[in-house]
Design a protein around this motif. Structure first.
Motif, PDB file in Angstrom:
ATOM      1  N   HIS A   1      33.056   0.702 -20.094  1.00 42.69           N
ATOM      2  CA  HIS A   1      32.153   1.564 -20.843  1.00 42.69           C
ATOM      3  C   HIS A   1      31.882   2.826 -20.017  1.00 42.69           C
ATOM      4  O   HIS A   1      32.289   2.913 -18.857  1.00 42.69           O
TER       5      HIS A   1
ATOM      6  N   SER B   1      28.911   3.793 -19.229  1.00 38.14           N
ATOM      7  CA  SER B   1      27.607   3.661 -18.553  1.00 38.14           C
ATOM      8  C   SER B   1      27.650   3.855 -17.030  1.00 38.14           C
ATOM      9  O   SER B   1      26.662   4.348 -16.468  1.00 38.14           O
TER      10      SER B   1
ATOM     11  N   ARG C   1      39.285  -2.059 -22.717  1.00 40.81           N
ATOM     12  CA  ARG C   1      38.985  -3.486 -22.873  1.00 40.81           C
ATOM     13  C   ARG C   1      40.223  -4.181 -23.430  1.00 40.81           C
ATOM     14  O   ARG C   1      40.941  -3.589 -24.254  1.00 40.81           O
TER      15      ARG C   1
ATOM     16  N   GLN D   1      34.309   6.546 -25.452  1.00 37.60           N
ATOM     17  CA  GLN D   1      32.868   6.467 -25.674  1.00 37.60           C
ATOM     18  C   GLN D   1      32.224   7.758 -25.220  1.00 37.60           C
ATOM     19  O   GLN D   1      32.804   8.514 -24.443  1.00 37.60           O
TER      20      GLN D   1
ATOM     21  N   GLU E   1      28.550   8.573 -23.490  1.00 37.63           N
ATOM     22  CA  GLU E   1      27.286   8.067 -22.987  1.00 37.63           C
ATOM     23  C   GLU E   1      26.268   9.191 -23.099  1.00 37.63           C
ATOM     24  O   GLU E   1      26.622  10.364 -22.926  1.00 37.63           O
TER      25      GLU E   1
ATOM     26  N   PHE F   1      20.820  -5.234 -24.138  1.00 30.78           N
ATOM     27  CA  PHE F   1      21.796  -4.808 -23.134  1.00 30.78           C
ATOM     28  C   PHE F   1      21.124  -5.010 -21.788  1.00 30.78           C
ATOM     29  O   PHE F   1      19.910  -4.744 -21.656  1.00 30.78           O
TER      30      PHE F   1
ATOM     31  N   PHE G   1      21.204  -3.286 -19.257  1.00 36.12           N
ATOM     32  CA  PHE G   1      20.815  -2.027 -18.590  1.00 36.12           C
ATOM     33  C   PHE G   1      19.766  -1.233 -19.352  1.00 36.12           C
ATOM     34  O   PHE G   1      19.419  -0.130 -18.948  1.00 36.12           O
ATOM     35  N   THR G   2      19.271  -1.760 -20.474  1.00 37.91           N
ATOM     36  CA  THR G   2      18.174  -1.073 -21.180  1.00 37.91           C
ATOM     37  C   THR G   2      17.101  -2.077 -21.571  1.00 37.91           C
ATOM     38  O   THR G   2      17.385  -3.253 -21.832  1.00 37.91           O
TER      39      THR G   2
ATOM     40  N   GLY H   1      24.940   1.694 -29.276  1.00 41.53           N
ATOM     41  CA  GLY H   1      23.957   0.898 -28.554  1.00 41.53           C
ATOM     42  C   GLY H   1      23.081   1.832 -27.742  1.00 41.53           C
ATOM     43  O   GLY H   1      23.529   2.884 -27.298  1.00 41.53           O
ATOM     44  N   SER H   2      21.814   1.448 -27.580  1.00 37.50           N
ATOM     45  CA  SER H   2      20.903   2.372 -26.885  1.00 37.50           C
ATOM     46  C   SER H   2      19.678   1.626 -26.355  1.00 37.50           C
ATOM     47  O   SER H   2      19.515   0.431 -26.586  1.00 37.50           O
TER      48      SER H   2
ATOM     49  N   ALA I   1      19.010   5.902 -22.806  1.00 39.82           N
ATOM     50  CA  ALA I   1      20.467   5.991 -22.692  1.00 39.82           C
ATOM     51  C   ALA I   1      21.057   5.494 -24.003  1.00 39.82           C
ATOM     52  O   ALA I   1      20.433   4.700 -24.714  1.00 39.82           O
ATOM     53  N   PHE I   2      22.224   6.005 -24.324  1.00 38.87           N
ATOM     54  CA  PHE I   2      22.950   5.440 -25.470  1.00 38.87           C
ATOM     55  C   PHE I   2      24.435   5.504 -25.181  1.00 38.87           C
ATOM     56  O   PHE I   2      24.890   6.273 -24.333  1.00 38.87           O
ATOM     57  N   GLY I   3      25.181   4.643 -25.873  1.00 41.56           N
ATOM     58  CA  GLY I   3      26.642   4.650 -25.754  1.00 41.56           C
ATOM     59  C   GLY I   3      27.234   4.543 -27.142  1.00 41.56           C
ATOM     60  O   GLY I   3      26.890   3.637 -27.905  1.00 41.56           O
TER      61      GLY I   3
HETATM   62  N1  PHE Z   1      27.512   0.522 -22.596  1.00 45.84           N
HETATM   63  C1  PHE Z   1      27.214  -0.104 -23.850  1.00 45.84           C
HETATM   64  C2  PHE Z   1      28.503  -0.606 -24.481  1.00 45.84           C
HETATM   65  O1  PHE Z   1      29.564  -0.193 -24.093  1.00 45.84           O
HETATM   66  C3  PHE Z   1      26.558   0.854 -24.799  1.00 45.84           C
HETATM   67  C4  PHE Z   1      25.200   1.295 -24.332  1.00 45.84           C
HETATM   68  C5  PHE Z   1      25.074   2.400 -23.526  1.00 45.84           C
HETATM   69  C6  PHE Z   1      24.046   0.598 -24.694  1.00 45.84           C
HETATM   70  C7  PHE Z   1      23.814   2.813 -23.091  1.00 45.84           C
HETATM   71  C8  PHE Z   1      22.809   0.993 -24.290  1.00 45.84           C
HETATM   72  C9  PHE Z   1      22.691   2.114 -23.480  1.00 45.84           C
HETATM   73  O2  PHE Z   1      28.479  -1.445 -25.369  1.00 45.84           O
END
Ligand code: PHE
Length: 357
Positions: A173, A175, A199, A212, A214, A253, A255-256, A286-287, A309-311
């Motif tokens: 990802h 991130s 992946r 992606q 970020e 997630f 990380f959040t 995702g965020s 954060a979001f991805g």
């Molecule tokens: N890194 C996560 C993914 O690949 C997406 C994400 C990024 C979620 C940042 C929350 C915050 O699925």
């Protein structure tokens, strides 16, 4: 003197090219040419002889010079005629096809979204595609035993026995760019990080390499409300629908905290997907609020700073915007396909030296 005249006039008429003509010119009227030498002899003549020979010689010189000039022109014309005969051009031939390049849809969409986020003050950050498992997992609060490591179908780089460098992975990802950016520049920050991720997965909606973007905004009082506003602004601009609705679904997630999956409003009519209307929902990203442990790992004090954060999958939003049914189409570089989906080709040089779209 008549012999001299005949000799040169004939030779000039028979000269085959300009080099032969120039040789004749030197031979006849050059400084040491035959006629020039004769003229010099005039000095040794008696006055009467000179009165007869002088004008005759001058006339001969003029005649030869004129013949040389005429022949030179004739040779030039002949050379041009020969070239024209040889270098003919068939204007009825069809033109050579011109290869037209085209920007890849993923690159185009990346540029589009970068411009939209730039308008909201986000700059672009980058990170390596091969990263350590610390940046890809540990620093993002995904410890070694965490199931997310297995879920992400990670590609691990080969390591020989005795190689004690930290394990490296193809980043799963974008991130890890959060960590690298905060580590280097600290807080506050407002970045997006578009790029390739990997992946081990392959079907209609998954390819082993995909893209992606970020997003990360850290400041003293950034909240989920800011996240919602930024995303809604983005989707309205990207899909070109004012007032497009989003739906936040509680998620998880590592990380959040809290975490949310975000859907955008859509409708399905006669198998036609329309973004930004109706009462259907499509998951796009995702965020969440960056986990304090993640801030800490990146050297940012969580008692002072917070943010979201979001991805988001770039391939996915490109498919949605342009109605592309199969992700694998991105690996098919057929120009007609690109045209069909309305991607602009690069400017290509035309015959007139300008650029055409
Ligand atoms: N890194 C996560 C993914 O690949 C997406 C994400 C990024 C979620 C940042 C929350 C915050 O699925």
């Amino acid at each position: 003197m008549d012999d001299l005249r005949d000799k040169y006039i004939q030779a000039i008429a028979g000269a085959e090219d300009e080099a032969a003509l120039e040789a004749l010119r030197l031979e006849a009227v050059g400084k040491k040419g035959e006629i020039s030498l004769k003229m010099r002899e005039l000095g040794k003549m008696s006055a009467e002889e000179r009165q007869i020979a002088g004008p005759k010689l001058n006339a001969l010189k003029d005649e030869i010079n004129a013949a040389l000039a005429a022949k030179k022109a004739a040779l030039g014309d002949a050379a041009l005629d020969a070239r024209l005969r040889e270098e003919w051009l068939d204007v009825t031939l069809p033109g050579r096809p011109m290869r037209t390049g085209s920007i890849h849809p993923i690159s185009q969409v990346t540029e589009e979204l970068t411009a939209i986020f730039a308008d909201m003050g986000f700059s672009v950050a980058e990170g390596p595609q091969i990263d350590t498992d610390w940046y890809n997992f540990d620093a993002l609060n995904i410890p070694g035993h965490h199931p997310a490591r297995a879920e992400m179908d990670t590609f691990y780089m080969h390591r020989d026995d005795g190689d004690n460098r930290p394990p490296h992975v193809l980043r799963t990802h974008t991130s890890p760019v959060q960590i690298r950016h905060m580590e280097k520049y600290g807080a506050p920050c407002r970045i997006i990080a578009p790029g390739r991720v990997y992946r081990a997965d392959y079907d209609q909606t998954h390819t082993p390499m995909f893209h992606q973007v970020e997003g990360l905004a850290i400041d003293r009082d950034i909240s989920m409300a800011n996240l919602k506003w930024v995303l809604e602004e983005f989707f309205a601009a990207f899909f070109e629908v004012d007032g497009i609705k989003t739906r936040f679904r509680a998620s998880h997630f590592p990380f959040t905290e809290p975490s949310a999956e975000v859907d955008i409003q859509c409708s399905w009519e006669d198998g036609q997907l329309k973004i930004g209307e109706g009462d259907g929902w499509l998951e796009v990203l995702g965020s969440g609020m960056v986990h304090p442990k993640v801030l800490q790992a990146a050297g940012v004090d969580p008692s002072e700073w917070q943010g979201f954060a979001f991805g988001m999958g770039i391939d996915r939003i490109a498919m949605l915007k342009y109605g592309i049914p199969d992700l694998r189409a991105f690996f098919d570089s057929d120009l007609r396909w690109l045209k069909h989906y309305g991607f602009s080709s690069l400017g290509v040089p035309t015959l007139h030296g300008g650029l055409s779209a």
